[in-house]
Write an enzyme that holds these catalytic residues in place. Structure first.
Site, PDB file in Angstrom:
ATOM      1  N   CYS B  42       0.829  -1.203   0.000  1.00 54.79           N
ATOM      2  CA  CYS B  42       0.000   0.000   0.000  1.00 54.79           C
ATOM      3  C   CYS B  42       0.865   1.255   0.000  1.00 54.79           C
ATOM      4  O   CYS B  42       0.359   2.376  -0.082  1.00 54.79           O
ATOM      5  CB  CYS B  42      -0.913   0.028   1.218  1.00 54.79           C
ATOM      6  N   CYS B 112      -2.804   8.963   5.783  1.00 58.62           N
ATOM      7  CA  CYS B 112      -1.549   8.956   6.553  1.00 58.62           C
ATOM      8  C   CYS B 112      -1.834   9.218   8.035  1.00 58.62           C
ATOM      9  O   CYS B 112      -1.220   8.603   8.911  1.00 58.62           O
ATOM     10  CB  CYS B 112      -0.594  10.022   6.039  1.00 58.62           C
TER      11      CYS B 112
END
Lengths: 410, 141
Positions: B42, B112
């Site tokens: 990812c 994030c």
């Protein structure tokens, strides 16, 4: 040496000043419409367009009557693939089984998307999946040929890795079977010697801005003899370009494209050697100083100016951030706004982890050895810094195989 | 993509990079909790380690390592700063939206901050599990 350094010539190139010089009069003095047949303004514009057509044809070993000017490779690809498929369709619009098309999973989106469109409109499409070396071979195409195959479209050189497909061989195969063969030669043309007759090409797309010409102009080569190839027009109107592509000609752009082609043809051999030397220096400089790197694509069958390198355990975007004085690309420019890793690298079997860790540097006409040396140092420093931060590099050093860990994909 | 000043600051001068020893040793130590979240495919992996004062339950120190984009690195760097001096419960109260706000992450980078929150939760859960404070820990290394 001036910073930042531009190492993204596979995305676009600056115009050669000689090209700009040739274009300038077409904006002001020689502004006529080449379609105006009844006065000198039109004739003079037609004259410079004719010269440009000759220059483009000469670079391809073609006849000038075989050159259709377009807005660039995307339009050329659309015209060749959709226009070709409609022209050679086996069944009318609205029915299934209209014909079989072969292309490849690592083509540019400007080929893949027209193919997808045709699939929705009743054509069958087979996308070849090249192996790890990235090369599409004659055998791979031959295996997928069917009785109803009407069109094969395979790029000459890949835009992300620079790998060179077996175009002359695939062309010969298509000619044997009476199948139309198109190649997207955007990255190839201008860097490598091209002869559409020797290389068995029926339709060929090229773009001005990849070869030090202006943006917004390109060409499609359409074979006129042995065999005569036809495509159905996509844009209709005034019947310019022998009806293949209506629209007032972009005279300054076309003149620029012609000048760019002539310069490429004249300087090709020396430039290719120069680029090869610099690229070798770049790749050796980086891979000799960093462990766990890999050069993507076949080592030898590659364009001289593209270096696509994977840096294990480092993420591409953060690497680009560290290398902000170097302009380059992770994935192709059209997709680098998204968070997806390169579909090209994925298609040839490079794992998602390494595909996320890959950068393409592409060299050009004004790239210097000093710039290459700067790029090597900066890359080595940045990768080393990011590996200090990387938990994956720690695991690698501890001998843990990160592919064996059960990651929580998110 | 243009990055905000705070992201660049954390990216160029990341705080509290590192770990509290080799992974095998850290696993044995009861005063340390480890969170490892994300996946290489990812494009993001965060490893967060917290060192807890076992008497007071206060996080005394925190370290991170991160494989990911500049925003992921900045998010995990910021997380270590925020964790130091907090109790476990205060640590668990950190929300990804606070990280988004502090770093001014653009919408495409919100994941994030989510990952950083996950890493905090995983590290605290690991500490609790080691010390019999909670039933189960999630991802640990």
């Amino acid at each position: 040496m001036r910073l930042p350094i531009y190492l993204d010539h596979a995305a676009t190139t600056p115009c050669d000043p000689r090209v700009v010089e040739a274009m300038l009069p077409c904006f002001t003095e020689n502004f006529g419409n080449p379609g105006s047949r009844n006065h000198g303004f039109g004739w003079r514009a037609e004259e410079v367009v004719d010269l440009a057509r000759e220059q483009v044809a000469s670079l391809l070993g073609a006849d000038r009557k075989e050159i259709i000017f377009t807005s660039g490779s995307t339009e050329s690809n659309n015209l060749a693939i959709k226009g070709g498929a409609y022209m050679y369709a086996r069944a009318p619009q609205g029915s299934a089984g209209r014909g079989h098309i072969i292309s490849c999973a690592i083509e540019h989106k400007a080929v893949l998307d027209p193919c997808k469109r045709l699939q929705k409109e009743g054509f069958d499409v087979t996308l070849l999946e090249p192996p790890r070396d990235g090369i599409v071979t004659r055998e791979m195409v031959e295996r997928e040929l069917r009785d109803d195959t009407i069109l094969v479209t395979i790029m000459w050189a890949n835009n992300e890795m620079g790998t060179i497909n077996e175009v002359p061989e695939i062309g010969a195969l298509c000619h044997d079977r009476g199948i139309v063969f198109h190649t997207d030669a955007t990255q190839w043309v201008g860097k490598m010697p091209t002869d559409v007759n020797r290389d068995n090409v029926d339709l060929l797309s090229l773009s001005g801005h990849k070869i030090y010409g202006p943006k917004g102009v390109g060409a499609l080569y359409v074979r006129r003899r042995k065999p005569r190839i036809r495509v159905q027009a996509i844009s209709e109107g005034g019947g310019q370009e022998r009806g293949f592509r209506s629209g007032t000609l972009n005279v300054p752009g076309i003149v620029g494209l012609g000048a760019a082609c002539e310069i490429c043809q004249r300087e090709m051999d020396a430039e290719r050697e120069r680029l090869l030397t610099l690229r070798r220096r770049l790749e050796e400089g980086i891979t000799s100083r960093l462990d766990t790197t890999q050069i993507n694509g076949d080592r030898d069958r590659r364009l001289p100016n593209i270096a696509n390198i994977s840096y294990g355990f480092v993420e591409g975007e953060s690497l680009m951030m560290a290398l902000k004085e170097i302009a380059m690309s992770s994935g192709s420019a059209c997709t680098s706004a998204s968070l997806e890793p390169s579909y090209v690298l994925k298609a040839i079997g490079i794992g998602d982890d390494l595909a996320h860790s890959s950068l393409r540097m592409s060299l050009g006409r004004w790239t210097t050895q000093q710039e290459i040396d700067y790029a090597i140092d900066a890359t080595v420093r940045a990768v080393s810094k990011l590996r200090e931060l990387s938990p994956l590099y720690d695991m690698h050093k501890e001998g843990i195989d990160i592919t064996k860990i059960e990651w929580q994909a998110h | 993509m243009a990055y905000g000043q705070k992201i660049i600051d954390h990216y160029e001068k990341p705080r509290n990079v590192g770990n509290f020893g080799a992974s095998g040793d850290v696993k044995q130590r009861k005063d340390i909790g480890v969170g490892l979240v994300g996946a290489p495919e990812c494009g993001d992996v965060m490893q967060l380690q917290i060192k807890v004062n076992q008497d007071s339950g206060v996080i005394e120190d925190a370290r991170f390592k991160c494989f990911g984009c500049g925003s992921a690195i900045a998010s995990s760097s910021l997380a270590t700063e925020w964790l130091k001096g907090r109790t476990l419960d205060d640590g668990l109260a950190i929300r990804n939206t606070e990280i988004v706000e502090e770093l001014q992450l653009p919408p495409v980078k919100i994941h994030c901050s989510v990952l950083a929150e996950d890493a905090i939760k995983a590290a605290i859960a690991d500490y609790k599990a080691k010390n019999g404070l909670a039933a189960k820990a999630s991802a640990s290394a």
